[in-house]
Design a protein around this motif. Structure first.
Motif, PDB file in Angstrom:
ATOM      1  N   ARG A  31      18.464   4.851   1.330  1.00  0.00           N
ATOM      2  CA  ARG A  31      18.597   4.614  -0.107  1.00  0.00           C
ATOM      3  C   ARG A  31      19.189   5.834  -0.808  1.00  0.00           C
ATOM      4  O   ARG A  31      20.019   5.699  -1.723  1.00  0.00           O
ATOM      5  N   ILE A  32      18.748   7.023  -0.376  1.00  0.00           N
ATOM      6  CA  ILE A  32      19.311   8.248  -0.950  1.00  0.00           C
ATOM      7  C   ILE A  32      20.804   8.334  -0.647  1.00  0.00           C
ATOM      8  O   ILE A  32      21.619   8.656  -1.522  1.00  0.00           O
ATOM      9  N   ALA A  33      21.170   8.034   0.612  1.00  0.00           N
ATOM     10  CA  ALA A  33      22.574   8.080   1.010  1.00  0.00           C
ATOM     11  C   ALA A  33      23.401   7.063   0.230  1.00  0.00           C
ATOM     12  O   ALA A  33      24.521   7.352  -0.215  1.00  0.00           O
ATOM     13  N   TRP A  34      22.826   5.854   0.052  1.00  0.00           N
ATOM     14  CA  TRP A  34      23.534   4.809  -0.708  1.00  0.00           C
ATOM     15  C   TRP A  34      23.715   5.219  -2.159  1.00  0.00           C
ATOM     16  O   TRP A  34      24.807   5.077  -2.724  1.00  0.00           O
ATOM     17  N   ASP A  89       8.684  13.640  -4.660  1.00  0.00           N
ATOM     18  CA  ASP A  89       9.257  12.489  -3.969  1.00  0.00           C
ATOM     19  C   ASP A  89      10.222  12.979  -2.889  1.00  0.00           C
ATOM     20  O   ASP A  89      11.446  12.932  -3.035  1.00  0.00           O
ATOM     21  N   ASN A  90       9.632  13.467  -1.795  1.00  0.00           N
ATOM     22  CA  ASN A  90      10.434  14.014  -0.706  1.00  0.00           C
ATOM     23  C   ASN A  90       9.880  13.566   0.640  1.00  0.00           C
ATOM     24  O   ASN A  90       8.984  12.712   0.708  1.00  0.00           O
ATOM     25  N   LEU A  91      10.389  14.156   1.714  1.00  0.00           N
ATOM     26  CA  LEU A  91      10.011  13.733   3.059  1.00  0.00           C
ATOM     27  C   LEU A  91       8.509  13.853   3.316  1.00  0.00           C
ATOM     28  O   LEU A  91       7.908  12.969   3.940  1.00  0.00           O
ATOM     29  N   LEU A  92       7.877  14.932   2.849  1.00  0.00           N
ATOM     30  CA  LEU A  92       6.447  15.119   3.074  1.00  0.00           C
ATOM     31  C   LEU A  92       5.643  13.985   2.450  1.00  0.00           C
ATOM     32  O   LEU A  92       4.736  13.417   3.089  1.00  0.00           O
ATOM     33  N   SER A  97       0.822  -1.208   0.000  1.00  0.00           N
ATOM     34  CA  SER A  97       0.000   0.000   0.000  1.00  0.00           C
ATOM     35  C   SER A  97       0.858   1.260   0.000  1.00  0.00           C
ATOM     36  O   SER A  97       0.481   2.279  -0.584  1.00  0.00           O
ATOM     37  N   TYR A  98       2.029   1.201   0.635  1.00  0.00           N
ATOM     38  CA  TYR A  98       2.922   2.366   0.633  1.00  0.00           C
ATOM     39  C   TYR A  98       3.339   2.720  -0.793  1.00  0.00           C
ATOM     40  O   TYR A  98       3.264   3.880  -1.215  1.00  0.00           O
ATOM     41  N   ASP A  99       3.767   1.712  -1.524  1.00  0.00           N
ATOM     42  CA  ASP A  99       4.172   1.948  -2.918  1.00  0.00           C
ATOM     43  C   ASP A  99       3.005   2.475  -3.748  1.00  0.00           C
ATOM     44  O   ASP A  99       3.160   3.397  -4.553  1.00  0.00           O
ATOM     45  N   LEU A 100       1.821   1.863  -3.560  1.00  0.00           N
ATOM     46  CA  LEU A 100       0.636   2.252  -4.324  1.00  0.00           C
ATOM     47  C   LEU A 100       0.213   3.679  -3.980  1.00  0.00           C
ATOM     48  O   LEU A 100      -0.061   4.494  -4.878  1.00  0.00           O
ATOM     49  N   ILE A 101       0.158   4.001  -2.684  1.00  0.00           N
ATOM     50  CA  ILE A 101      -0.250   5.337  -2.255  1.00  0.00           C
ATOM     51  C   ILE A 101       0.757   6.385  -2.716  1.00  0.00           C
ATOM     52  O   ILE A 101       0.384   7.450  -3.223  1.00  0.00           O
ATOM     53  N   LYS A 102       2.023   6.074  -2.548  1.00  0.00           N
ATOM     54  CA  LYS A 102       3.078   7.016  -2.937  1.00  0.00           C
ATOM     55  C   LYS A 102       3.025   7.310  -4.435  1.00  0.00           C
ATOM     56  O   LYS A 102       3.120   8.468  -4.867  1.00  0.00           O
ATOM     57  N   THR A 103       2.837   6.270  -5.234  1.00  0.00           N
ATOM     58  CA  THR A 103       2.771   6.440  -6.687  1.00  0.00           C
ATOM     59  C   THR A 103       1.579   7.293  -7.097  1.00  0.00           C
ATOM     60  O   THR A 103       1.689   8.165  -7.965  1.00  0.00           O
ATOM     61  N   ASN A 104       0.428   7.055  -6.430  1.00  0.00           N
ATOM     62  CA  ASN A 104      -0.782   7.787  -6.797  1.00  0.00           C
ATOM     63  C   ASN A 104      -0.795   9.224  -6.294  1.00  0.00           C
ATOM     64  O   ASN A 104      -1.452  10.091  -6.883  1.00  0.00           O
ATOM     65  N   LEU A 105      -0.088   9.499  -5.200  1.00  0.00           N
ATOM     66  CA  LEU A 105      -0.052  10.855  -4.662  1.00  0.00           C
ATOM     67  C   LEU A 105       1.013  11.721  -5.327  1.00  0.00           C
ATOM     68  O   LEU A 105       0.925  12.953  -5.279  1.00  0.00           O
ATOM     69  N   LEU A 106       2.005  11.091  -5.918  1.00  0.00           N
ATOM     70  CA  LEU A 106       3.104  11.831  -6.544  1.00  0.00           C
ATOM     71  C   LEU A 106       2.567  12.777  -7.620  1.00  0.00           C
ATOM     72  O   LEU A 106       1.883  12.358  -8.555  1.00  0.00           O
ATOM     73  N   GLY A 107       2.862  14.059  -7.464  1.00  0.00           N
ATOM     74  CA  GLY A 107       2.418  15.058  -8.436  1.00  0.00           C
ATOM     75  C   GLY A 107       1.069  15.674  -8.121  1.00  0.00           C
ATOM     76  O   GLY A 107       0.674  16.665  -8.749  1.00  0.00           O
ATOM     77  N   LYS A 108       0.348  15.112  -7.146  1.00  0.00           N
ATOM     78  CA  LYS A 108      -0.954  15.660  -6.780  1.00  0.00           C
ATOM     79  C   LYS A 108      -0.784  16.984  -6.018  1.00  0.00           C
ATOM     80  O   LYS A 108       0.222  17.218  -5.367  1.00  0.00           O
TER      81      LYS A 108
END
Length: 294
Positions: free
Chosen positions: A284-287, A202-205, A180-191
Motif C-alpha cells: 500500500r505504501i508503494a502504491w 504507524d511503522n513496521l514495529l 482485530s488487527y485494525d482495532l489493535i493497531k488503532t489502539n496501540l498507535l501513539g502508545k
C-alpha cells in the motif's frame, strides 16, 4: 467512498505470505484429518512434520502450493478487497466505529468464503492426501487439474462441499484477524512502549506487534470451524456433513478435537498474519508513493 487501493492488492500480499508459511499449513491440515485408532496417542506437530518428510521428502511439505495460491487469489483477494471497499463506504462521515469495522470484516469474510470454497477443497485434499490409504487418494497433480477432476467426478455441486462451515470459518477468521488487527493497531498507535520513551508510530514495529496479536486471536476463534471444515472437505462422501462430523468427533475424541492442530495453526497463522499485513502495508505504501505522490 471506495478504497484508494486496487481490489487485488490484498490477494497479492496473501499469496506472498502463504508461499512462506505453506509447510505449516500442510502440517495443520494433516493433523486435523489424520485418522487414529481408538486409544492411539495423537501425534505431535513435530512428529507429523517428520512423517511427511520421511514419506515424501522436503518437497512433501509444499504439496498443494498451487491450490494455496489459488485460494489466496480468490478467498483472500475477496475478503481483504471487500473489507477495504465496505469500510471505505462507511467512512464518508469520518472513521468507522469498531462495530462498523467488525461488520465490514464479517461481511467481507463471508464473501471471501464463497469465492474461495473450490480452492479450499483442493487445498485440503492435496495436503491431506498422504494420510489416506493409497486406493483412496485423490492424486491431484496441481490445483487446475484438481479443479477439473473435482467437477468431472462430483459435478458443480462438489464445488460447494463444506460451503456452510467454510463461510462460518471465513467470517470468524476475517472478523478476528482483519478486524482485530485494525482495532489493535488503532489502539496501540501513539502508545509508549513499556520501559522506554518511544511512542508507537504507524511503522513496521507497530505492524508486527498488531499482526502478532491478531494472529493469536484469529487462531483461537477460528479453530473449531477450521477443524470441522477440513474434515468435511477431505471426505468424498456426500453424507459427510458438519453436524455429522461434530457429533462423531465429539463422541470419539471429546471436546479437545475442536482445537486439534491449534499449535501448527498458530505457528502457521501467527507468522502468516505478520507477513500478510507487513506485505500488505508495504504494498500500500508503494502504491501510494507511486501513484498518489504527485
Amino acid at each position: 467512498m471506495p478504497s484508494e487501493y486496487p481490489f487485488w492488492l490484498g490477494g497479492v500480499a496473501a499469496s506472498m505470505a502463504a508461499s512462506c508459511t505453506h509447510p505449516l499449513d500442510v502440517t495443520k491440515v494433516r493433523m486435523q484429518t489424520l485418522a487414529r485408532e481408538a486409544g492411539e496417542k495423537r501425534p505431535s506437530t513435530i512428529r507429523v512434520i517428520q512423517l511427511s518428510i520421511q514419506q515424501s521428502g522436503f518437497r512433501g511439505l509444499y504439496v498443494g502450493l498451487t491450490a494455496s495460491l489459488m485460494r489466496q487469489m480468490s478467498y483472500s483477494l475477496v475478503r481483504l478487497g471487500s473489507y477495504e471497499t465496505i469500510k471505505g463506504y462507511m467512512s464518508k462521515d469520518g472513521p468507522p466505529s469498531t462495530l462498523k469495522s467488525l461488520f465490514a470484516a464479517t461481511l467481507a469474510g463471508g464473501l471471501g468464503g464463497i469465492a474461495g470454497n473450490p480452492a479450499d477443497i483442493l487445498l485440503v485434499r492435496m495436503t491431506s492426501d498422504i494420510t489416506r490409504p493409497a486406493d483412496k487418494r485423490y492424486n491431484y497433480s496441481n490445483a487446475f487439474t484438481g479443479l477439473i477432476s473435482l467437477v468431472r467426478e462430483e459435478g458443480f455441486a462438489g464445488l460447494t462441499r463444506g460451503l456452510g462451515v467454510n463461510m462460518s470459518r471465513a467470517v470468524l477468521m476475517n472478523a478476528s484477524q482483519v478486524g482485530s488487527y485494525d482495532l489493535i493497531k488503532t489502539n496501540l498507535l501513539g502508545k509508549v512502549v513499556p520501559g522506554t520513551d518511544y511512542h508507537l508510530r504507524d511503522n513496521l514495529l507497530l505492524h508486527v506487534i498488531s499482526s502478532t496479536l491478531a494472529g493469536t486471536v484469529a487462531t483461537t476463534v477460528s479453530s473449531p470451524a477450521d477443524v470441522i471444515r477440513s474434515r468435511v472437505m477431505a471426505s468424498a462422501s456426500e453424507h459427510t456433513t458438519p453436524a455429522r462430523v461434530l457429533v462423531d468427533s465429539l463422541r470419539q475424541e471429546g471436546i479437545r478435537f475442536l482445537f486439534k492442530g491449534w499449535t501448527p495453526a498458530f505457528v502457521r497463522l501467527a507468522p502468516n498474519t505478520v507477513l500478510l499485513f507487513v506485505f500488505y502495508e508495504q504494498l500500500r505504501i508503494a502504491w501510494r508513493t507511486t501513484f498518489h505522490s504527485k
